[in-house]
Design an enzyme around this catalytic site. Structure first.
Site, PDB file in Angstrom:
ATOM      1  N   ASN A   1       0.825  -1.207   0.000  1.00 20.93           N
ATOM      2  CA  ASN A   1       0.000   0.000   0.000  1.00 20.93           C
ATOM      3  C   ASN A   1       0.855   1.250   0.000  1.00 20.93           C
ATOM      4  O   ASN A   1       1.947   1.268   0.583  1.00 20.93           O
ATOM      5  CB  ASN A   1      -0.935   0.022   1.212  1.00 20.93           C
ATOM      6  CG  ASN A   1      -1.872  -1.182   1.216  1.00 20.93           C
ATOM      7  OD1 ASN A   1      -2.081  -1.820   0.179  1.00 20.93           O
ATOM      8  ND2 ASN A   1      -2.402  -1.516   2.375  1.00 20.93           N
TER       9      ASN A   1
ATOM     10  N   ASP B   1      -0.614   4.174   0.950  1.00 22.21           N
ATOM     11  CA  ASP B   1      -1.176   5.100   1.938  1.00 22.21           C
ATOM     12  C   ASP B   1      -0.297   5.077   3.192  1.00 22.21           C
ATOM     13  O   ASP B   1       0.575   4.220   3.322  1.00 22.21           O
ATOM     14  CB  ASP B   1      -2.638   4.718   2.274  1.00 22.21           C
ATOM     15  CG  ASP B   1      -2.766   3.332   2.907  1.00 22.21           C
ATOM     16  OD1 ASP B   1      -3.524   2.494   2.388  1.00 22.21           O
ATOM     17  OD2 ASP B   1      -2.099   3.092   3.937  1.00 22.21           O
TER      18      ASP B   1
ATOM     19  N   HIS C   1       5.942  -0.563  -2.693  1.00 21.28           N
ATOM     20  CA  HIS C   1       5.420   0.079  -3.908  1.00 21.28           C
ATOM     21  C   HIS C   1       5.445   1.600  -3.813  1.00 21.28           C
ATOM     22  O   HIS C   1       4.825   2.274  -4.630  1.00 21.28           O
ATOM     23  CB  HIS C   1       3.991  -0.401  -4.192  1.00 21.28           C
ATOM     24  CG  HIS C   1       3.955  -1.827  -4.654  1.00 21.28           C
ATOM     25  ND1 HIS C   1       2.791  -2.558  -4.717  1.00 21.28           N
ATOM     26  CD2 HIS C   1       4.936  -2.666  -5.074  1.00 21.28           C
ATOM     27  CE1 HIS C   1       3.058  -3.768  -5.160  1.00 21.28           C
ATOM     28  NE2 HIS C   1       4.352  -3.864  -5.376  1.00 21.28           N
TER      29      HIS C   1
ATOM     30  N   CYS D   1      12.441  13.311  -6.918  1.00 18.75           N
ATOM     31  CA  CYS D   1      13.146  14.009  -7.997  1.00 18.75           C
ATOM     32  C   CYS D   1      13.541  12.982  -9.062  1.00 18.75           C
ATOM     33  O   CYS D   1      14.178  11.977  -8.737  1.00 18.75           O
ATOM     34  CB  CYS D   1      14.402  14.686  -7.442  1.00 18.75           C
ATOM     35  SG  CYS D   1      15.470  15.333  -8.754  1.00 18.75           S
TER      36      CYS D   1
ATOM     37  N   CYS E   1      11.686  20.014  -7.362  1.00 21.06           N
ATOM     38  CA  CYS E   1      12.665  19.577  -6.354  1.00 21.06           C
ATOM     39  C   CYS E   1      13.513  20.770  -5.929  1.00 21.06           C
ATOM     40  O   CYS E   1      13.531  21.818  -6.598  1.00 21.06           O
ATOM     41  CB  CYS E   1      13.577  18.482  -6.950  1.00 21.06           C
ATOM     42  SG  CYS E   1      14.853  19.113  -8.048  1.00 21.06           S
TER      43      CYS E   1
ATOM     44  N   ALA F   1     -10.361  -7.836   7.675  1.00 20.93           N
ATOM     45  CA  ALA F   1      -9.104  -7.637   8.418  1.00 20.93           C
ATOM     46  C   ALA F   1      -9.348  -6.916   9.744  1.00 20.93           C
ATOM     47  O   ALA F   1      -8.748  -7.278  10.772  1.00 20.93           O
ATOM     48  CB  ALA F   1      -8.137  -6.833   7.549  1.00 20.93           C
TER      49      ALA F   1
HETATM   50  N1  APR Z   1     -10.457  -7.460   4.794  1.00 24.92           N
HETATM   51  C1  APR Z   1      -9.637  -8.377   4.217  1.00 24.92           C
HETATM   52  N2  APR Z   1      -9.426  -8.460   2.878  1.00 24.92           N
HETATM   53  C2  APR Z   1     -10.083  -7.563   2.114  1.00 24.92           C
HETATM   54  C3  APR Z   1     -10.958  -6.587   2.635  1.00 24.92           C
HETATM   55  C4  APR Z   1     -11.126  -6.554   4.039  1.00 24.92           C
HETATM   56  N3  APR Z   1     -11.938  -5.662   4.639  1.00 24.92           N
HETATM   57  N4  APR Z   1     -11.462  -5.851   1.600  1.00 24.92           N
HETATM   58  C5  APR Z   1     -10.909  -6.366   0.474  1.00 24.92           C
HETATM   59  N5  APR Z   1     -10.093  -7.393   0.772  1.00 24.92           N
HETATM   60  C6  APR Z   1      -9.264  -8.193  -0.145  1.00 24.92           C
HETATM   61  C7  APR Z   1      -9.934  -8.552  -1.457  1.00 24.92           C
HETATM   62  O1  APR Z   1     -10.645  -9.771  -1.338  1.00 24.92           O
HETATM   63  C8  APR Z   1      -8.718  -8.682  -2.387  1.00 24.92           C
HETATM   64  O2  APR Z   1      -8.204 -10.007  -2.367  1.00 24.92           O
HETATM   65  O3  APR Z   1      -8.175  -7.371  -0.479  1.00 24.92           O
HETATM   66  C9  APR Z   1      -7.682  -7.741  -1.764  1.00 24.92           C
HETATM   67  C10 APR Z   1      -7.433  -6.478  -2.580  1.00 24.92           C
HETATM   68  O4  APR Z   1      -6.846  -6.867  -3.795  1.00 24.92           O
HETATM   69  P1  APR Z   1      -6.291  -5.759  -4.802  1.00 24.92           P
HETATM   70  O5  APR Z   1      -7.332  -4.709  -4.990  1.00 24.92           O
HETATM   71  O6  APR Z   1      -5.750  -6.488  -5.986  1.00 24.92           O
HETATM   72  O7  APR Z   1      -5.092  -5.048  -3.995  1.00 24.92           O
HETATM   73  P2  APR Z   1      -3.619  -5.577  -3.802  1.00 24.92           P
HETATM   74  O8  APR Z   1      -3.580  -7.066  -3.683  1.00 24.92           O
HETATM   75  O9  APR Z   1      -3.024  -4.784  -2.704  1.00 24.92           O
HETATM   76  O10 APR Z   1      -2.912  -5.162  -5.195  1.00 24.92           O
HETATM   77  C11 APR Z   1      -1.519  -5.395  -5.296  1.00 24.92           C
HETATM   78  O11 APR Z   1      -1.490  -4.238  -7.411  1.00 24.92           O
HETATM   79  O12 APR Z   1      -2.275  -2.515  -8.677  1.00 24.92           O
HETATM   80  C12 APR Z   1      -1.193  -2.953  -7.960  1.00 24.92           C
HETATM   81  O13 APR Z   1       0.428  -1.614  -6.922  1.00 24.92           O
HETATM   82  C13 APR Z   1      -0.903  -2.022  -6.810  1.00 24.92           C
HETATM   83  O14 APR Z   1      -0.077  -2.587  -4.614  1.00 24.92           O
HETATM   84  C14 APR Z   1      -1.077  -2.899  -5.576  1.00 24.92           C
HETATM   85  C15 APR Z   1      -0.900  -4.300  -6.128  1.00 24.92           C
END
Ligand code: APR
Length: 238
Positions: A92, A94, A109, A117, A136, A220
């Site tokens: 993430n 954030d 990431h 920069c 920058c 989560a």
């Molecule tokens: N609790 C637990 N799991 C959750 C919740 C929750 N409240 N809400 C959503 N999820 C799960 C979904 O089921 C899904 O498997 O979180 C996951 C989110 O998946 P993505 O949207 O693909 O996010 P992520 O896995 O972090 O993506 C990886 O892809 O686009 C790139 O750089 C970006 O870091 C990101 C990477």
């Protein structure tokens, strides 16, 4: 019971804080093409479009409706109270882990709250949106800051430290990630190969579901505090 815990988080851990994930329903990739807003080529082609994408996400992150949730806070407690080695890796961008109290983490990431920069690679805490005047202070002439984000095709941060930890840990936990983007999606394989116990926390079975020895299905915000309680009590998960 455990000596060395590694936790990987994805967008799902911030979903309950109101931050959109990428691949769920109404996720970010439903409205934006990755190649347009998350690749170096897209930035070269249309920097204003890319800046608008990150400025919108940065503005949302700064709004006071967004706060760390119980899962972020629980992981900060685990970092503070676990008496073994602990590494938090997040995909993430954030800063909710930091707002939840985490101090030691790897943003593999990048980070939405920083600009970089393009010439020196020095990072700057964002004080204003990306744009022609956000420059920058490390170069002459000053360079236009780019998002401090790892785009597709770029090298994630911290990989040496991450690999070292994955090879030595005895527990690997993946929270809220779809397991679709490498190298993070392959971390479970390294942990398995080196004999660690592996646990997945997700609302749904994710892409690498079968590689995990143990699954906690649910939100989560509800499951991570209970998991941390169990770990700090010295009990084994499996
Ligand atoms: N609790 C637990 N799991 C959750 C919740 C929750 N409240 N809400 C959503 N999820 C799960 C979904 O089921 C899904 O498997 O979180 C996951 C989110 O998946 P993505 O949207 O693909 O996010 P992520 O896995 O972090 O993506 C990886 O892809 O686009 C790139 O750089 C970006 O870091 C990101 C990477």
């Amino acid at each position: 019971m455990y000596r060395h815990i590694v936790v990987l988080t994805g967008a799902g851990i911030s979903a309950e804080s109101g931050i959109r994930t990428f691949r769920d329903q109404h996720g970010l990739w439903e409205e934006h093409h990755i190649e347009d807003v998350a690749t170096p080529e897209g930035y070269q082609r249309d920097p204003l479009l890319v800046e608008r994408f990150y400025n919108q996400r940065w503005e949302q992150l700064k709004s006071d409706e967004v706060a760390a949730n119980a899962a972020h806070v629980a992981l900060a407690r685990l970092e503070a109270e676990f008496d073994g080695e602990f590494m938090l890796i997040t995909q993430n961008v954030d800063d909710l882990h930091e707002r939840g109290g985490s101090r030691k983490l790897i943003h593999m990431h990048g980070e939405l709250v920083k600009g970089r920069c393009p010439r020196s690679r020095q990072t700057f805490l964002l004080r204003e949106p990306f744009g022609p005047d956000n420059l920058c202070t490390c170069c002459i002439p000053p360079q236009r800051l780019r998002p401090h984000i790892v785009w597709f095709g770029e090298m994630p941060f911290g990989m040496d430290r991450i690999h070292d930890s994955l090879e030595r840990c005895d527990l690997f936990i993946a929270i809220g990630t779809s397991g679709t983007v490498y190298p993070a999606a392959g971390f479970v394989d390294i942990a398995n190969h080196h004999g660690a116990q592996t646990v997945e926390i997700n609302l749904l079975p994710a892409d690498r579901h079968s590689q995990f020895q143990w699954h906690l299905t649910g939100a989560a915000g509800a499951l991570v505090p209970r998991l941390v309680e169990t770990l700090l009590s010295g009990k084994s998960l499996c």
